[in-house]
Design a protein around this motif. Sequence first.
Motif: not given
Length: 195
Positions: A151-162
Amino acid sequence: MKTVLFDFDSTLTTRDTLVPLAHHFAEIGQEQYKLVLLYFCLILYKLKIINDKQLKQNFLALFLKNKEVSFIQIIIERFVADKLGLILSQTAVGKLREHLSEGDQVYLVSANFDFFLEQLVEKWKLFGLICTETERVNSIFTGRIIGCTCKGENKIKKVIETFEISALKDIIAYGDNEDDSFLKSVGLGINLDKQ
């Protein structure tokens, strides 16, 4: 071929699915009293006394803890077959099907749980899933989340990791609100009107 990200709750659906899922679990297990506890947690969440991860772990503790993965999969199959269609956004699902028919790589990106969304990825023949991960030991749910909720910033991080950062500018993404503002930062963020 394009890479396309779809948020799930309130984008592909007309509402958040946590409460309908809880009602489904309570109905199957004849444990309606657990709904009272979940609604109390929802009030605490709205008052910002607990965060999203605490809310979701309370959900897991109430409905999944110590249950076998295969048993939960059957319950989710029934939810998808009997109830999900009632809250799907036909506009958003139509857009998802359009992308699939064009051969695009479509991902679900959601704060929702893996045990639920994995079935939709398989059913809709999507390319991948980025979501909140639940802990399982020996095919039994522990009631805990692995890491943070997606959710939120964690969503961004997971997208960037992928995806590679250079690829993010070419991603098409669909979301429903400011919580999905990350979509606009990684590509073409698109708001879908609900029917």
